[in-house]
Design a protein around this motif. Sequence first.
Motif, PDB file in Angstrom:
ATOM      1  N   GLU A  64      54.285  44.857  38.840  1.00 39.87           N
ATOM      2  CA  GLU A  64      55.182  44.682  37.692  1.00 39.87           C
ATOM      3  C   GLU A  64      56.609  45.510  37.924  1.00 39.87           C
ATOM      4  N   LEU A  65      56.596  46.524  38.477  1.00 43.41           N
ATOM      5  CA  LEU A  65      57.927  47.096  38.763  1.00 43.41           C
ATOM      6  C   LEU A  65      58.753  46.686  39.759  1.00 43.41           C
ATOM      7  N   PHE A  66      58.038  46.183  40.748  1.00 40.50           N
ATOM      8  CA  PHE A  66      58.825  45.591  42.015  1.00 40.50           C
ATOM      9  C   PHE A  66      58.944  44.155  41.850  1.00 40.50           C
ATOM     10  N   HIS A  67      58.199  43.761  40.966  1.00 44.29           N
ATOM     11  CA  HIS A  67      58.098  41.985  40.842  1.00 44.29           C
ATOM     12  C   HIS A  67      57.572  41.434  41.927  1.00 44.29           C
ATOM     13  N   LEU A  68      56.729  41.951  42.568  1.00 45.65           N
ATOM     14  CA  LEU A  68      55.819  41.259  43.624  1.00 45.65           C
ATOM     15  C   LEU A  68      55.642  39.580  43.501  1.00 45.65           C
ATOM     16  N   ASP A  69      55.865  38.926  44.253  1.00 46.57           N
ATOM     17  CA  ASP A  69      55.755  37.466  44.088  1.00 46.57           C
ATOM     18  C   ASP A  69      54.378  36.955  44.664  1.00 46.57           C
ATOM     19  N   THR A  70      53.513  36.886  43.991  1.00 48.47           N
ATOM     20  CA  THR A  70      51.983  36.736  44.434  1.00 48.47           C
ATOM     21  C   THR A  70      51.476  35.688  43.421  1.00 48.47           C
ATOM     22  N   THR A  71      50.517  34.786  43.966  1.00 52.29           N
ATOM     23  CA  THR A  71      50.089  33.857  43.007  1.00 52.29           C
ATOM     24  C   THR A  71      48.660  34.439  42.482  1.00 52.29           C
ATOM     25  N   VAL A  72      48.307  35.639  42.942  1.00 50.21           N
ATOM     26  CA  VAL A  72      47.405  36.350  42.507  1.00 50.21           C
ATOM     27  C   VAL A  72      47.477  37.282  41.057  1.00 50.21           C
ATOM     28  N   THR A  73      46.775  36.792  40.066  1.00 52.66           N
ATOM     29  CA  THR A  73      47.148  37.371  39.058  1.00 52.66           C
ATOM     30  C   THR A  73      46.668  38.941  38.802  1.00 52.66           C
ATOM     31  N   ILE A  74      47.184  39.659  37.848  1.00 50.64           N
ATOM     32  CA  ILE A  74      46.549  41.083  37.716  1.00 50.64           C
ATOM     33  C   ILE A  74      45.271  41.169  37.484  1.00 50.64           C
ATOM     34  N   PHE A  75      44.630  40.250  36.696  1.00 52.92           N
ATOM     35  CA  PHE A  75      43.146  40.219  36.484  1.00 52.92           C
ATOM     36  C   PHE A  75      42.393  39.930  37.474  1.00 52.92           C
ATOM     37  N   GLN A  76      42.899  39.144  38.482  1.00 56.09           N
ATOM     38  CA  GLN A  76      42.278  38.691  39.903  1.00 56.09           C
ATOM     39  C   GLN A  76      42.472  39.987  40.816  1.00 56.09           C
ATOM     40  N   LEU A  77      43.542  40.745  40.845  1.00 56.36           N
ATOM     41  CA  LEU A  77      43.711  41.763  41.568  1.00 56.36           C
ATOM     42  C   LEU A  77      42.839  43.059  41.151  1.00 56.36           C
ATOM     43  N   ILE A  78      42.587  43.042  40.073  1.00 52.09           N
ATOM     44  CA  ILE A  78      41.663  44.405  39.602  1.00 52.09           C
ATOM     45  C   ILE A  78      40.309  43.697  39.784  1.00 52.09           C
ATOM     46  N   PHE A  79      39.967  42.572  39.913  1.00 48.85           N
ATOM     47  CA  PHE A  79      38.769  42.102  40.195  1.00 48.85           C
ATOM     48  C   PHE A  79      38.336  42.334  41.788  1.00 48.85           C
ATOM     49  N   ILE A  80      39.375  42.191  42.452  1.00 47.23           N
ATOM     50  CA  ILE A  80      39.205  42.300  43.982  1.00 47.23           C
ATOM     51  C   ILE A  80      39.051  43.998  44.084  1.00 47.23           C
ATOM     52  N   ILE A  81      39.951  44.735  43.388  1.00 50.62           N
ATOM     53  CA  ILE A  81      39.872  46.305  43.635  1.00 50.62           C
ATOM     54  C   ILE A  81      38.375  46.560  42.978  1.00 50.62           C
ATOM     55  N   LEU A  82      37.812  46.099  41.969  1.00 55.02           N
ATOM     56  CA  LEU A  82      36.546  46.299  41.472  1.00 55.02           C
ATOM     57  C   LEU A  82      35.514  46.230  42.427  1.00 55.02           C
ATOM     58  N   ILE A  83      35.350  45.272  43.224  1.00 56.48           N
ATOM     59  CA  ILE A  83      34.553  44.757  44.354  1.00 56.48           C
ATOM     60  C   ILE A  83      34.529  45.717  45.571  1.00 56.48           C
ATOM     61  N   LEU A  84      35.896  46.017  45.816  1.00 57.90           N
ATOM     62  CA  LEU A  84      36.218  47.054  46.795  1.00 57.90           C
ATOM     63  C   LEU A  84      35.830  48.534  46.500  1.00 57.90           C
ATOM     64  N   SER A  85      35.975  48.792  45.368  1.00 59.38           N
ATOM     65  CA  SER A  85      35.587  49.994  44.948  1.00 59.38           C
ATOM     66  C   SER A  85      33.938  50.305  44.879  1.00 59.38           C
ATOM     67  N   LEU A  86      33.191  49.120  44.309  1.00 61.76           N
ATOM     68  CA  LEU A  86      31.978  48.988  44.446  1.00 61.76           C
ATOM     69  C   LEU A  86      31.253  49.067  46.008  1.00 61.76           C
ATOM     70  N   LEU A  87      32.174  48.536  46.750  1.00 64.76           N
ATOM     71  CA  LEU A  87      31.424  48.676  48.174  1.00 64.76           C
ATOM     72  C   LEU A  87      31.898  49.942  48.720  1.00 64.76           C
ATOM     73  N   SER A  88      33.037  50.659  48.532  1.00 65.14           N
ATOM     74  CA  SER A  88      33.272  51.852  48.922  1.00 65.14           C
ATOM     75  C   SER A  88      32.432  53.018  48.507  1.00 65.14           C
ATOM     76  N   SER A  89      32.046  52.802  47.129  1.00 63.53           N
ATOM     77  CA  SER A  89      31.216  53.966  46.684  1.00 63.53           C
ATOM     78  C   SER A  89      29.782  53.942  47.193  1.00 63.53           C
ATOM     79  N   ALA A  90      29.346  52.649  47.384  1.00 62.12           N
ATOM     80  CA  ALA A  90      28.195  52.398  47.927  1.00 62.12           C
ATOM     81  C   ALA A  90      28.155  52.940  49.412  1.00 62.12           C
ATOM     82  N   PHE A  91      29.029  52.393  50.057  1.00 62.93           N
ATOM     83  CA  PHE A  91      29.017  52.913  51.596  1.00 62.93           C
ATOM     84  C   PHE A  91      29.369  54.478  51.657  1.00 62.93           C
TER      85      PHE A  91
END
Length: 199
Positions: A40-67
């Motif tokens: 939001e602050l740097f106005h990054l031009d990506t086609t990935v929405t905020i909710f999709q980014l949070i979803f990806i981070i959610l999956i990565l966080s689950l994987l990292s925690s389990a590992f």
Amino acid sequence: MAKRIISANISYGQYILSHLISVFIIIFIPTSIVTVLCKELFHLDTTVTIFQLIFIILILSLLSSAFGLLISSSVKEMQSASMLGVMINIITTLFAGSFFTVSNNNLITKIGSLLPQKHILDFTIALENNDVITYGNVASVIAITIIMIFCSFLINKYNPIRKIDIDIQTINHTYVVNNRNQKYFRFLVEILTTNKLSS
């Protein structure tokens, strides 16, 4: 701190679940906040929405925690577990092609295609390019996460050496507590006896 947690009156399942949840929160919340703020602050031009980014981070966080849980359950020493985890993480991330293509060897390519980092990377690239999204990659990562959590539970519950260490720590903790209680009881008796004689 770890010995106090293990010596507490909790089951193996409760300990593993609490460890997993705490590590997940530590990873997920700060990473999500920083990622959203940067977008939001740097106005990054990506086609990935905020909710999709949070979803990806959610999956990565689950994987990292389990590992992390699996490594800490398999290795007794904290420093050894940390070094092993970093080493495995770097090697598998390179094989998955997260930074660049390591080699055009068919064997390495096949190994990389099986790694969860590759599945998350393919899912993210599909979102970025507006390709047809298949959630099979996400489902495979979640399945790997569940398997690692299950293996961690089995290691903590059925590893004889770990169980002996936990039982010894529990016995020592109980002995220390009982010894303190006995000293405190004797101290109270002495005070009551002194007060009664003086009166």
